[in-house]
Design a protein around this motif. Structure first.
Motif, PDB file in Angstrom:
ATOM      1  N   SER A  19     119.449  16.097  13.835  1.00 38.90           N
ATOM      2  CA  SER A  19     118.748  15.122  14.672  1.00 38.90           C
ATOM      3  C   SER A  19     119.684  14.439  15.667  1.00 38.90           C
ATOM      4  O   SER A  19     119.235  13.834  16.626  1.00 38.90           O
ATOM      5  N   GLY A  20     120.989  14.529  15.433  1.00 40.46           N
ATOM      6  CA  GLY A  20     121.954  13.923  16.340  1.00 40.46           C
ATOM      7  C   GLY A  20     121.745  12.422  16.459  1.00 40.46           C
ATOM      8  O   GLY A  20     121.410  11.746  15.492  1.00 40.46           O
ATOM      9  N   ASP A  21     121.916  11.906  17.653  1.00 38.46           N
ATOM     10  CA  ASP A  21     121.752  10.471  17.893  1.00 38.46           C
ATOM     11  C   ASP A  21     120.380  10.138  18.461  1.00 38.46           C
ATOM     12  O   ASP A  21     120.143   9.004  18.873  1.00 38.46           O
ATOM     13  N   SER A  22     119.481  11.100  18.496  1.00 38.26           N
ATOM     14  CA  SER A  22     118.175  10.875  19.113  1.00 38.26           C
ATOM     15  C   SER A  22     117.322   9.891  18.318  1.00 38.26           C
ATOM     16  O   SER A  22     116.432   9.260  18.862  1.00 38.26           O
ATOM     17  N   GLY A  23     117.585   9.773  17.013  1.00 36.55           N
ATOM     18  CA  GLY A  23     116.764   8.903  16.181  1.00 36.55           C
ATOM     19  C   GLY A  23     115.426   9.534  15.844  1.00 36.55           C
ATOM     20  O   GLY A  23     114.597   8.927  15.196  1.00 36.55           O
ATOM     21  N   ASP A  24     115.229  10.762  16.278  1.00 38.45           N
ATOM     22  CA  ASP A  24     113.954  11.461  16.101  1.00 38.45           C
ATOM     23  C   ASP A  24     114.001  12.300  14.836  1.00 38.45           C
ATOM     24  O   ASP A  24     114.141  13.519  14.887  1.00 38.45           O
ATOM     25  N   CYS A  25     113.901  11.634  13.688  1.00 39.87           N
ATOM     26  CA  CYS A  25     114.051  12.358  12.439  1.00 39.87           C
ATOM     27  C   CYS A  25     113.480  11.546  11.283  1.00 39.87           C
ATOM     28  O   CYS A  25     113.193  10.356  11.424  1.00 39.87           O
ATOM     29  N   LEU A  26     113.327  12.193  10.157  1.00 43.46           N
ATOM     30  CA  LEU A  26     113.001  11.482   8.928  1.00 43.46           C
ATOM     31  C   LEU A  26     114.299  11.114   8.236  1.00 43.46           C
ATOM     32  O   LEU A  26     115.292  11.815   8.345  1.00 43.46           O
ATOM     33  N   GLU A  27     114.272  10.017   7.519  1.00 40.68           N
ATOM     34  CA  GLU A  27     115.393   9.606   6.693  1.00 40.68           C
ATOM     35  C   GLU A  27     114.932   9.610   5.242  1.00 40.68           C
ATOM     36  O   GLU A  27     113.766   9.319   4.958  1.00 40.68           O
ATOM     37  N   VAL A  28     115.830   9.947   4.347  1.00 37.89           N
ATOM     38  CA  VAL A  28     115.520   9.945   2.922  1.00 37.89           C
ATOM     39  C   VAL A  28     116.567   9.137   2.178  1.00 37.89           C
ATOM     40  O   VAL A  28     117.693   8.990   2.650  1.00 37.89           O
ATOM     41  N   ALA A  29     116.174   8.615   1.023  1.00 42.96           N
ATOM     42  CA  ALA A  29     117.115   7.857   0.195  1.00 42.96           C
ATOM     43  C   ALA A  29     116.752   8.027  -1.275  1.00 42.96           C
ATOM     44  O   ALA A  29     115.577   7.919  -1.643  1.00 42.96           O
ATOM     45  N   PRO A  30     117.755   8.299  -2.110  1.00 46.41           N
ATOM     46  CA  PRO A  30     117.495   8.310  -3.545  1.00 46.41           C
ATOM     47  C   PRO A  30     117.294   6.871  -4.020  1.00 46.41           C
ATOM     48  O   PRO A  30     117.994   5.959  -3.569  1.00 46.41           O
ATOM     49  N   LEU A  31     116.328   6.666  -4.895  1.00 50.64           N
ATOM     50  CA  LEU A  31     116.033   5.327  -5.409  1.00 50.64           C
ATOM     51  C   LEU A  31     116.112   5.343  -6.931  1.00 50.64           C
ATOM     52  O   LEU A  31     115.981   6.391  -7.560  1.00 50.64           O
ATOM     53  N   ALA A  32     116.316   4.190  -7.505  1.00 50.44           N
ATOM     54  CA  ALA A  32     116.394   4.064  -8.959  1.00 50.44           C
ATOM     55  C   ALA A  32     115.103   4.549  -9.609  1.00 50.44           C
ATOM     56  O   ALA A  32     114.033   4.497  -9.008  1.00 50.44           O
ATOM     57  N   GLY A  33     115.217   5.016 -10.828  1.00 47.32           N
ATOM     58  CA  GLY A  33     114.042   5.411 -11.583  1.00 47.32           C
ATOM     59  C   GLY A  33     113.497   6.778 -11.239  1.00 47.32           C
ATOM     60  O   GLY A  33     112.370   7.112 -11.605  1.00 47.32           O
ATOM     61  N   GLY A  34     114.273   7.583 -10.494  1.00 45.80           N
ATOM     62  CA  GLY A  34     113.818   8.931 -10.156  1.00 45.80           C
ATOM     63  C   GLY A  34     112.894   9.011  -8.962  1.00 45.80           C
ATOM     64  O   GLY A  34     112.139   9.965  -8.827  1.00 45.80           O
ATOM     65  N   TRP A  35     112.944   8.031  -8.089  1.00 43.74           N
ATOM     66  CA  TRP A  35     112.101   8.010  -6.890  1.00 43.74           C
ATOM     67  C   TRP A  35     112.920   8.386  -5.667  1.00 43.74           C
ATOM     68  O   TRP A  35     114.140   8.244  -5.642  1.00 43.74           O
ATOM     69  N   VAL A  36     112.232   8.835  -4.619  1.00 43.21           N
ATOM     70  CA  VAL A  36     112.857   9.165  -3.336  1.00 43.21           C
ATOM     71  C   VAL A  36     112.058   8.472  -2.244  1.00 43.21           C
ATOM     72  O   VAL A  36     110.831   8.570  -2.207  1.00 43.21           O
ATOM     73  N   GLY A  37     112.757   7.761  -1.353  1.00 43.95           N
ATOM     74  CA  GLY A  37     112.120   7.114  -0.217  1.00 43.95           C
ATOM     75  C   GLY A  37     112.214   8.000   1.014  1.00 43.95           C
ATOM     76  O   GLY A  37     113.220   8.669   1.230  1.00 43.95           O
ATOM     77  N   ILE A  38     111.152   8.015   1.813  1.00 40.55           N
ATOM     78  CA  ILE A  38     111.091   8.802   3.052  1.00 40.55           C
ATOM     79  C   ILE A  38     110.577   7.877   4.148  1.00 40.55           C
ATOM     80  O   ILE A  38     109.557   7.220   3.976  1.00 40.55           O
ATOM     81  N   ARG A  39     111.286   7.825   5.286  1.00 42.11           N
ATOM     82  CA  ARG A  39     110.826   6.974   6.382  1.00 42.11           C
ATOM     83  C   ARG A  39     111.126   7.623   7.729  1.00 42.11           C
ATOM     84  O   ARG A  39     111.971   8.505   7.845  1.00 42.11           O
ATOM     85  N   ASP A  40     110.458   7.144   8.756  1.00 44.41           N
ATOM     86  CA  ASP A  40     110.642   7.601  10.130  1.00 44.41           C
ATOM     87  C   ASP A  40     111.835   6.848  10.708  1.00 44.41           C
ATOM     88  O   ASP A  40     111.845   5.616  10.761  1.00 44.41           O
ATOM     89  N   SER A  41     112.843   7.572  11.157  1.00 42.60           N
ATOM     90  CA  SER A  41     114.052   6.919  11.675  1.00 42.60           C
ATOM     91  C   SER A  41     113.778   6.119  12.951  1.00 42.60           C
ATOM     92  O   SER A  41     114.534   5.212  13.275  1.00 42.60           O
ATOM     93  N   GLU A  42     112.703   6.440  13.672  1.00 43.22           N
ATOM     94  CA  GLU A  42     112.361   5.679  14.880  1.00 43.22           C
ATOM     95  C   GLU A  42     111.702   4.346  14.537  1.00 43.22           C
ATOM     96  O   GLU A  42     111.628   3.466  15.378  1.00 43.22           O
ATOM     97  N   HIS A  43     111.204   4.210  13.298  1.00 44.02           N
ATOM     98  CA  HIS A  43     110.518   2.994  12.877  1.00 44.02           C
ATOM     99  C   HIS A  43     110.946   2.591  11.461  1.00 44.02           C
ATOM    100  O   HIS A  43     110.115   2.535  10.551  1.00 44.02           O
ATOM    101  N   PRO A  44     112.236   2.294  11.274  1.00 48.80           N
ATOM    102  CA  PRO A  44     112.716   1.964   9.925  1.00 48.80           C
ATOM    103  C   PRO A  44     112.144   0.661   9.372  1.00 48.80           C
ATOM    104  O   PRO A  44     112.230   0.412   8.173  1.00 48.80           O
TER     105      PRO A  44
END
Length: 70
Positions: A19-44
């Motif tokens: 995605s480079g520096d465009s900000g046009d991508c999804l972001e993911v994050a491991p979370l406690a308890g076995g969860w995964v967060g997914i968000r739009d990098s243009e609208h964090p």
């Protein structure tokens, strides 16, 4: 288990290097308890979508196999 706002705010969000520096991508994050967060990098500021680790793993498996290619 419920994921808290504090967990989401302090999560280690990552996005693909393609995605480079465009900000046009999804972001993911491991979370406690076995969860995964997914968000739009243009609208964090918007609430992320949270899925279980097993759902995330099934998605990644499908993506690697090309099941979601358009």
């Amino acid at each position: 288990m419920e994921v808290t706002k504090e967990q989401l705010d302090n999560a280690a969000w990552r996005k693909a290097t393609r995605s480079g520096d465009s900000g046009d991508c999804l972001e993911v994050a491991p979370l406690a308890g076995g969860w995964v967060g997914i968000r739009d990098s243009e609208h964090p500021e918007k609430p992320p979508y949270v899925v279980s680790r097993s759902v995330w793993n099934a998605f990644i498996d499908g993506a690697k196999k090309g099941e979601f290619d358009f």
